[in-house]
Design a protein around this motif. Structure first.
Motif, PDB file in Angstrom:
ATOM      1  N   GLY A 108      27.813  70.462  -7.766  1.00 29.82           N
ATOM      2  CA  GLY A 108      27.141  69.445  -8.563  1.00 29.82           C
ATOM      3  C   GLY A 108      25.632  69.543  -8.547  1.00 29.82           C
ATOM      4  N   ASN A 109      25.082  70.772  -8.567  1.00 32.83           N
ATOM      5  CA  ASN A 109      23.644  70.968  -8.629  1.00 32.83           C
ATOM      6  C   ASN A 109      23.300  71.903  -9.802  1.00 32.83           C
ATOM      7  OD1 ASN A 109      22.069  69.708  -6.238  1.00 32.83           O
ATOM      8  ND2 ASN A 109      23.960  70.464  -5.294  1.00 32.83           N
ATOM      9  N   ASN A 110      22.109  72.474  -9.784  1.00 29.26           N
ATOM     10  CA  ASN A 110      21.660  73.364 -10.854  1.00 29.26           C
ATOM     11  C   ASN A 110      21.294  74.747 -10.319  1.00 29.26           C
ATOM     12  OD1 ASN A 110      21.832  71.336 -12.902  1.00 29.26           O
ATOM     13  ND2 ASN A 110      19.905  70.467 -12.157  1.00 29.26           N
ATOM     14  N   PHE A 111      21.967  75.183  -9.265  1.00 27.31           N
ATOM     15  CA  PHE A 111      21.690  76.497  -8.715  1.00 27.31           C
ATOM     16  C   PHE A 111      22.056  77.580  -9.728  1.00 27.31           C
ATOM     17  CE2 PHE A 111      22.361  74.065  -4.698  1.00 27.31           C
ATOM     18  CZ  PHE A 111      21.087  74.267  -4.168  1.00 27.31           C
ATOM     19  N   THR A 112      21.276  78.640  -9.734  1.00 25.50           N
ATOM     20  CA  THR A 112      21.476  79.714 -10.706  1.00 25.50           C
ATOM     21  C   THR A 112      21.559  81.058  -9.986  1.00 25.50           C
ATOM     22  OG1 THR A 112      19.074  79.879 -11.003  1.00 25.50           O
ATOM     23  CG2 THR A 112      20.295  78.500 -12.564  1.00 25.50           C
ATOM     24  N   GLY A 113      21.710  82.104 -10.797  1.00 20.20           N
ATOM     25  CA  GLY A 113      21.755  83.450 -10.248  1.00 20.20           C
ATOM     26  C   GLY A 113      23.119  83.766  -9.669  1.00 20.20           C
ATOM     27  N   SER A 114      23.143  84.733  -8.794  1.00 21.50           N
ATOM     28  CA  SER A 114      24.388  85.166  -8.164  1.00 21.50           C
ATOM     29  C   SER A 114      24.331  84.882  -6.668  1.00 21.50           C
ATOM     30  CB  SER A 114      24.622  86.656  -8.417  1.00 21.50           C
ATOM     31  OG  SER A 114      23.525  87.411  -7.914  1.00 21.50           O
ATOM     32  N   LEU A 115      25.473  84.981  -6.027  1.00 19.73           N
ATOM     33  CA  LEU A 115      25.512  84.790  -4.581  1.00 19.73           C
ATOM     34  C   LEU A 115      24.871  85.995  -3.907  1.00 19.73           C
ATOM     35  CD1 LEU A 115      29.077  83.316  -3.985  1.00 19.73           C
ATOM     36  CD2 LEU A 115      26.900  82.114  -4.007  1.00 19.73           C
ATOM     37  N   GLU A 116      23.920  85.716  -3.011  1.00 13.86           N
ATOM     38  CA  GLU A 116      23.202  86.796  -2.345  1.00 13.86           C
ATOM     39  C   GLU A 116      23.816  87.094  -0.977  1.00 13.86           C
ATOM     40  OE1 GLU A 116      20.921  88.525  -3.819  1.00 13.86           O
ATOM     41  OE2 GLU A 116      20.797  87.267  -5.614  1.00 13.86           O
ATOM     42  N   LYS A 117      23.464  88.239  -0.438  1.00 14.25           N
ATOM     43  CA  LYS A 117      24.095  88.715   0.781  1.00 14.25           C
ATOM     44  C   LYS A 117      23.706  87.930   2.029  1.00 14.25           C
ATOM     45  CE  LYS A 117      25.049  93.491  -0.546  1.00 14.25           C
ATOM     46  NZ  LYS A 117      24.862  94.920  -0.189  1.00 14.25           N
ATOM     47  N   GLY A 118      22.716  87.043   1.904  1.00 11.16           N
ATOM     48  CA  GLY A 118      22.353  86.228   3.061  1.00 11.16           C
ATOM     49  C   GLY A 118      23.504  85.390   3.564  1.00 11.16           C
TER      50      GLY A 118
END
Length: 936
Positions: A487-497
């Motif tokens: 329920g947020n506005n995060f974008t991009g892809s999942l990173e290896k962190g």
């Protein structure tokens, strides 16, 4: 197991032996008899049985402590027990002791502690010879099967008895003479978790125990307050929590002995007011707990009154406590735990309370009406802070990590916090739980936070406006177990962190703007058990290409994943799989139905095709099967009925053809005794605070068990199912009892099978938009729990069965657009439905329609009517200009509305998503209309 011993002769010098948690039986006893110097012997959790004590053990004359917990002894010989002349502690708990033998001679035993907890004892007569143990000081009989009235003379001879534990039994009453048969030497009496329901005279036996120091009557069925306890002048600990007590609490409290140190009145049914200064006589009180389950008690105090005691633990939740009544806390300087949740506190966070109590570890202020968070000026060692569900609109102070560096638990959820997450939180090196969900926070996650909180186990930031890319290489949340970013506005892809979080068990990133291909390493996270990624813009193939042994729940619905599911995919622990609204195609792998624990399979709105259920396992626990809106074109196989646990089945909006199988009653839909309970629907809410409330005050609060066991270990299963022409969400116990069958919008033909009346548990039945013929079977009237029935858009004929009027649970009925005829049986429960339920049946008549069942003759057209038609034609010619202007006006409105709607839909909100969902529904209706022509 004993191969390390070259000679058992060496045992004679040992003073302590611990052989616990092995597989020894009684054959070990002869070997142990050589240990003549033994003082302590532990044989817990083995396979010893029979009579205690075995003869060979009696040679251990110096034995003082003997632990035989969790074995299978069934008989206690008090005669043999006397042979242990030095034995002081004997633990026979968790055995099968149900009888005993009395000693025939005077006992010289020194036994001081006897634990017979959790055995099948049901009467004190089974404890023959117990009275001969004259030195006994501690007797534990917890968790047996004692019932009815507590009345015994067995204990009367135990003149030195100090502690008696009778908790977790089935006592319902106490003998009035209890104080005469239980020695007055008794100091500790534990009767918690029984079924006691006592009137005032029922307490008299307890009130005669004049030396009593600790009394626990919690978790019973007590309704009246025990006023006579004021006579127990040595009473230090009193626990009356979790009962249904009511009455004049102020009068009761004022009469209690002045030496009390611990008083718990939690979770009762108190109403009215409680004057806190009724504790004026108390000088030693360190723990006070009060709450009302009915929420009708109001704590009041005099402004000028200052208590003589210094509390360590104060619990006053759900007591209608206002900020103006906190004056009595101003003089408290030794508090360690404060719970003032579920009250009416307003204004600013009570900074003074934190400042005054330098050893304060926990403060719980959730569910109040606080409007501002003001932190103290100096650094404080607070460990637990909960201000959830208040009305705070401020931003979170940037220096919170400096003021409270030792915080281990933070709950700021369900407020109106604005601004960004303070970077100083990264300085909280001991932080384990952070919940800031359901606020108005925005911005990116601070780098110092992601790299500094390596001890963090649970991070919950759901339902905010946070944005940016997450878990870059600098992320160092190595201890993370649960991550909630939905329920947020995060974008991009999942990173290896994220790979550094090797213990991650739950990952929820649903309803964000993540895009691109899902990295394959997500399938290699060995601890991942719950995965929620729905409502994003992710694409690519099925993310798990090999075995995932621990995954139990996977929800990647409402994305753009495509391709087929690998045939060799293996999820041995899978219980819930949701792939709804993607672009998957091909056949359904048979391995999915071989997952022993699979309960929910949702494949709706994809492009799956081929034959279904090629590899059904008869032992399948599948409870919910949803295949709506795919491209299946085969017959519905009879084999589907081997899924005997299925209670929600949706095969709608496909191209299934042929007749309706008559075997559906073999599934859970037709089971007469439906005792099945879904293991996934145990709704574990955010119960971390409950864990904290039961923690004992300690200078080193251990939160690890709470993180593992208290914070949503199994999120609730929610299933949405179309019933009553709308989607309803089912969860918890309701999901266990909801049974539905949806075969609508297919190409099914033939008659409705009579066996449909055997679906005894069904609540919703939808057979609409098919090519069904024949009449409506009378057997439907046997479905007494039916709430929704849709048979519309078929070719059903004949009359409506009058017995349908007996379906008293029916809340939705649609038999429109068929070839039904005759008079509508407008009686019984059918009088609750209007004409919409019956439209499109030209030969139906009677109420609720306006069509009379008496045939009316159609009149011939007259000369006058012809004249009127000619006049109307002339009027139409004269109104051409008005019509032109009407068209121009409609075009302008249409263009304006379209532009505004387009701008609105460009913004990704829940409203825009709802709009697209409705459009999807409209398209489905058009498809249904198209398919209706297949029947012609």
């Amino acid at each position: 197991m004993l191969s390390g011993y070259k000679s058992f002769a060496t045992l004679e010098k040992l003073t302590t032996i611990d052989f616990s948690h092995n597989m020894f039986d009684n054959s070990i006893v002869p070997f142990l008899s050589a240990a003549t110097s033994l003082r302590t012997l532990h044989l817990e959790s083995n396979y010893m049985e029979g009579v205690f004590p075995p003869q060979e053990l009696t040679n251990m004359t110096k034995l003082r402590v003997l632990n035989l917990k969790d074995n299978s002894f069934s008989f206690l010989s008090v005669q043999g027990l006397t042979e242990f002349r030095e034995l002081e502690v004997l633990d026979l708990s968790f055995n099968g002791v149900n009888d005993s033998e009395a000693s025939h001679r005077s006992s010289t035993a020194k036994l001081k502690t006897l634990d017979l907890s959790f055995n099948p004892l049901s009467d004190f007569s089974q404890l023959k010879g117990l009275e001969s143990l004259r030195e006994l000081a501690v007797l534990k009989l917890r968790g047996n099967k004692f019932n009815h009235t507590l009345s015994t003379h067995v204990l009367k001879a135990l003149k030195k008895l100090q502690e008696l534990d009778l908790s977790d039994n089935r006592f319902t009453n106490l003998d009035h003479g209890l104080g005469l048969v239980i020695p007055t030497s008794l100091q500790v009496l534990d009767l918690k978790r029984n079924q006691l329901s006592l009137a005032q005279e029922g307490y008299l036996g307890i009130c005669r125990l004049v030396n009593l120091m600790e009394l626990d009557l919690s978790s019973n069925a007590l309704t009246s307050l025990p006023y006579c306890l004021g006579n127990l002048t040595h009473l230090r600990t009193l626990d009356l929590s979790n009962n249904t007590l009511n009455g004049n609490l102020s009068a009761f409290a004022s009469g209690l002995p002045p030496v009390l140190e611990y008083l718990s009145l939690l979770d009762n049914n108190f109403t009215g007011s409680f004057l806190f200064n009724s504790l004026v006589n108390q000088t030693r009180l360190t723990v006070f707990k009060l709450s009302s389950k009915v929420g009708m008690i109001e704590v009041q105090t005099e402004n000028s009154w200052a208590p003589l005691f210094q509390l360590k633990i104060l619990h006053l939740s759900n007591c209608n406590l206002g900020s103006t009544t906190l004056g009595f806390l101003v003089d408290q300087y030794d508090l360690c735990f404060v719970d003032l949740s579920h009250n009416k506190l307003t204004g600013t966070f009570p900074t003074w309370l934190v400042k005054n109590n330098t050893r304060l570890q926990t403060i719980l202020l959730g569910r109040n009406s606080l409007t501002k968070l003001q932190l103290p000026m100096r650094v404080h060692g607070l460990q637990v802070l909960d201000i959830s569900s208040n009305m705070i609109y401020d931003s979170i102070q940037e220096d919170i990590g400096v003021v409270f560096p030792g915080l281990r638990f933070i709950n700021f959820s369900s407020n109106h916090f604005q601004g960004t997450i303070p970077s100083s939180i990264g300085k909280m090196k001991s932080l384990q739980v952070l919940d800031m969900s359901s606020n108005d926070l925005y911005g990116q996650l601070p780098r110092t936070f992601l790299s500094g909180c390596s001890s963090l186990k649970v991070l919950k930031l759901s339902n905010n406006q946070l944005q940016g890319t997450i878990f870059l290489k600098h992320a160092n949340l190595t201890g993370l177990v649960g991550l909630f970013l939905d329920g947020n506005n995060f974008t991009g892809s999942l990173e290896k962190g994220l790979l550094k979080s090797k213990n991650l068990t739950l990952l929820d990133i649903s309803d964000n703007r993540f895009s691109g291909m899902l990295p394959l390493w997500i399938g290699r996270m060995s601890s991942l058990t719950y995965l929620y990624m729905s409502g994003n813009q992710l694409k690519g193939p099925f993310p798990f290409q090999r075995q995932s042994p621990w995954l139990e729940v996977m929800d990647i619905s409402h994305n753009s994943f495509s391709g087929s599911i690998p045939k060799d995919v293996d999820f041995p622990s899978l219980r819930e799989l949701r792939l709804q609204s993607n672009e998957f195609m091909g056949s359904i792998p048979g391995n999915l139905f071989k997952a022993a624990g699979l309960e929910v399979l949702d494949l709706r709105n994809n492009n799956f095709s081929g034959k279904i259920l090629n590899a059904i396992d008869k032992t399948s626990k599948l409870r919910v099967l949803l295949l709506r809106n795919n491209s299946f074109q085969s017959y519905i196989p009879e084999k589907i009925c081997q899924l005997s646990e299925v209670g929600l089945l949706d095969l709608s909006h496909n191209k299934f053809r042929g007749s309706i199988p008559s075997c559906f009653s073999k599934m859970s839909l037709g089971a007469e005794n439906n005792d099945r309970v879904m293991s996934l629907v145990a709704d574990f809410d955010f119960s971390y605070i409950t864990f904290l409330r039961h923690c004992q005050y300690s200078s080193h609060l251990n939160l690890d068990d709470g993180v593992r066991n208290g914070y949503q270990p199994k999120p609730a299963t929610i299933v949405d199912f179309l019933t009553k022409s709308r989607y309803e969400a089912y969860q918890g116990d309701i999901l266990n009892y909801m049974h539905g069958l949806d075969l609508s919008s297919n190409e099914l033909s033939g008659e409705i099978p009579v066996e449909i009346g055997d679906l005894q548990n069904i609540r919703s039945l939808n057979l609409s938009s098919n090519c069904l013929t024949g009449s409506i079977p009378d057997s439907i009237s046997k479905l007494k729990g039916l709430e929704s029935l849709d048979l519309s858009n078929n070719k059903l004929d004949g009359s409506i069965p009058p017995v349908l009027a007996d379906l008293n649970s029916l809340g939705y009925l649609n038999i429109s657009f068929n070839n039904l005829s005759g008079e509508i049986p407008f009686k019984g429960h059918l009088v609750t439905f209007d004409e919409k339920s019956y439209i499109g049946n030209a030969h139906l008549c009677g109420l609720p329609t306006n069509k009379s069942c008496i045939s009316l003759r159609v009149p011939e057209p007259s000369v006058t009517s012809q004249t009127n038609e000619e006049d109307s034609e002339e009027e139409e010619e004269g109104d051409v200009i008005d019509i032109v202007w009407f068209y121009w006006t409609c075009a302008s409105v249409y263009i304006s509305t379209s532009l505004a709607l387009f701008a609105f839909l460009c913004i990704d909100t829940r409203w825009s998503r709802e709009w697209f969902y409705r459009v999807d529904q409209s398209v489905s209706h058009l498809q249904r209309f198209k398919r209706s022509h297949v029947c012609n």
